[in-house]
Design a protein around this motif. Structure first.
Motif, mmCIF file in Angstrom:
data_model
loop_
_atom_site.group_PDB
_atom_site.id
_atom_site.type_symbol
_atom_site.label_atom_id
_atom_site.label_comp_id
_atom_site.label_asym_id
_atom_site.label_seq_id
_atom_site.Cartn_x
_atom_site.Cartn_y
_atom_site.Cartn_z
ATOM 1 N N GLU A 196 36.040 -18.205 -12.708
ATOM 2 C CA GLU A 196 34.672 -18.119 -12.198
ATOM 3 C C GLU A 196 33.688 -18.894 -13.076
ATOM 4 O O GLU A 196 32.826 -19.609 -12.565
ATOM 5 C CB GLU A 196 34.254 -16.652 -12.099
ATOM 6 C CG GLU A 196 34.992 -15.897 -11.014
ATOM 7 C CD GLU A 196 34.778 -14.393 -11.075
ATOM 8 O OE1 GLU A 196 33.947 -13.919 -11.884
ATOM 9 O OE2 GLU A 196 35.445 -13.682 -10.302
ATOM 10 N N ALA A 197 33.815 -18.747 -14.384
ATOM 11 C CA ALA A 197 32.887 -19.420 -15.298
ATOM 12 C C ALA A 197 33.066 -20.937 -15.253
ATOM 13 O O ALA A 197 32.085 -21.683 -15.272
ATOM 14 C CB ALA A 197 33.063 -18.893 -16.717
ATOM 15 N N CYS A 198 34.305 -21.403 -15.206
ATOM 16 C CA CYS A 198 34.543 -22.852 -15.137
ATOM 17 C C CYS A 198 34.047 -23.410 -13.799
ATOM 18 O O CYS A 198 33.455 -24.487 -13.760
ATOM 19 C CB CYS A 198 36.020 -23.170 -15.326
ATOM 20 S SG CYS A 198 36.582 -23.052 -17.040
ATOM 21 N N ALA A 199 34.274 -22.678 -12.710
ATOM 22 C CA ALA A 199 33.786 -23.135 -11.408
ATOM 23 C C ALA A 199 32.265 -23.234 -11.415
ATOM 24 O O ALA A 199 31.696 -24.209 -10.921
ATOM 25 C CB ALA A 199 34.264 -22.192 -10.309
ATOM 26 N N GLU A 200 31.605 -22.243 -11.979
ATOM 27 C CA GLU A 200 30.144 -22.263 -12.038
ATOM 28 C C GLU A 200 29.660 -23.416 -12.916
ATOM 29 O O GLU A 200 28.726 -24.125 -12.571
ATOM 30 C CB GLU A 200 29.619 -20.932 -12.573
ATOM 31 C CG GLU A 200 28.118 -20.888 -12.738
ATOM 32 C CD GLU A 200 27.343 -21.062 -11.439
ATOM 33 O OE1 GLU A 200 26.177 -21.509 -11.503
ATOM 34 O OE2 GLU A 200 27.881 -20.770 -10.353
ATOM 35 N N ARG A 201 30.298 -23.604 -14.040
ATOM 36 C CA ARG A 201 29.892 -24.648 -14.977
ATOM 37 C C ARG A 201 30.028 -26.039 -14.368
ATOM 38 O O ARG A 201 29.230 -26.921 -14.647
ATOM 39 C CB ARG A 201 30.725 -24.542 -16.251
ATOM 40 C CG ARG A 201 30.383 -25.576 -17.297
ATOM 41 C CD ARG A 201 31.095 -25.259 -18.603
ATOM 42 N NE ARG A 201 30.977 -26.317 -19.544
ATOM 43 C CZ ARG A 201 29.890 -26.572 -20.272
ATOM 44 N NH1 ARG A 201 28.835 -25.799 -20.153
ATOM 45 N NH2 ARG A 201 29.861 -27.572 -21.119
ATOM 46 N N HIS A 202 31.037 -26.221 -13.535
ATOM 47 C CA HIS A 202 31.327 -27.550 -12.991
ATOM 48 C C HIS A 202 31.007 -27.674 -11.502
ATOM 49 O O HIS A 202 31.395 -28.646 -10.870
ATOM 50 C CB HIS A 202 32.796 -27.900 -13.248
ATOM 51 C CG HIS A 202 33.119 -28.004 -14.700
ATOM 52 N ND1 HIS A 202 32.767 -29.094 -15.452
ATOM 53 C CD2 HIS A 202 33.725 -27.139 -15.545
ATOM 54 C CE1 HIS A 202 33.153 -28.897 -16.706
ATOM 55 N NE2 HIS A 202 33.722 -27.719 -16.787
ATOM 56 N N ARG A 203 30.280 -26.728 -10.931
ATOM 57 C CA ARG A 203 30.019 -26.743 -9.489
ATOM 58 C C ARG A 203 29.219 -27.944 -9.037
ATOM 59 O O ARG A 203 29.300 -28.360 -7.893
ATOM 60 C CB ARG A 203 29.368 -25.463 -9.041
ATOM 61 C CG ARG A 203 27.945 -25.278 -9.461
ATOM 62 C CD ARG A 203 27.395 -23.947 -8.967
ATOM 63 N NE ARG A 203 26.161 -23.642 -9.639
ATOM 64 C CZ ARG A 203 24.974 -24.148 -9.337
ATOM 65 N NH1 ARG A 203 24.881 -25.005 -8.342
ATOM 66 N NH2 ARG A 203 23.895 -23.831 -10.004
ATOM 67 N N THR A 204 28.441 -28.541 -9.945
ATOM 68 C CA THR A 204 27.651 -29.716 -9.580
ATOM 69 C C THR A 204 28.332 -31.011 -9.991
ATOM 70 O O THR A 204 27.712 -32.060 -9.988
ATOM 71 C CB THR A 204 26.263 -29.648 -10.217
ATOM 72 O OG1 THR A 204 26.391 -29.570 -11.634
ATOM 73 C CG2 THR A 204 25.458 -28.469 -9.696
#
Length: 79
Positions: free
Chosen positions: A64-72
């Protein structure tokens, strides 16, 4: 890919088989912060429910944290 590496290192830190500083983990600051947060979230779970449950917490937290960090598109992209 990054999530898998961070989760692996976080499990090592939780299990006491890795030193745990950013340089020895081979992670940049942002990913190391994710690792530390995941380990912090997993420690109380390990005490209550065991290592397997704690490893599951690490996996979810890191994904979840990696997805949020790299979502853009990357940690430096986007506003």
């Amino acid at each position: 890919m990054y999530a898998r590496i961070v989760a692996h290192r976080a499990r090592e830190v939780l299990d006491g088989t890795a030193y745990g500083d950013r340089r020895s983990a081979g992670l940049p600051n942002g990913r190391y912060d994710i690792l530390r947060d995941a380990v912090d979230a997993a420690r109380p779970v390990r005490g209550r429910q065991g290592t397997s449950a704690a490893h599951d917490v690490i996996g979810r937290h890191v994904r979840e944290a990696c997805a949020e960090r790299h979502r853009t598109g990357g940690p430096d992209a986007g506003a």
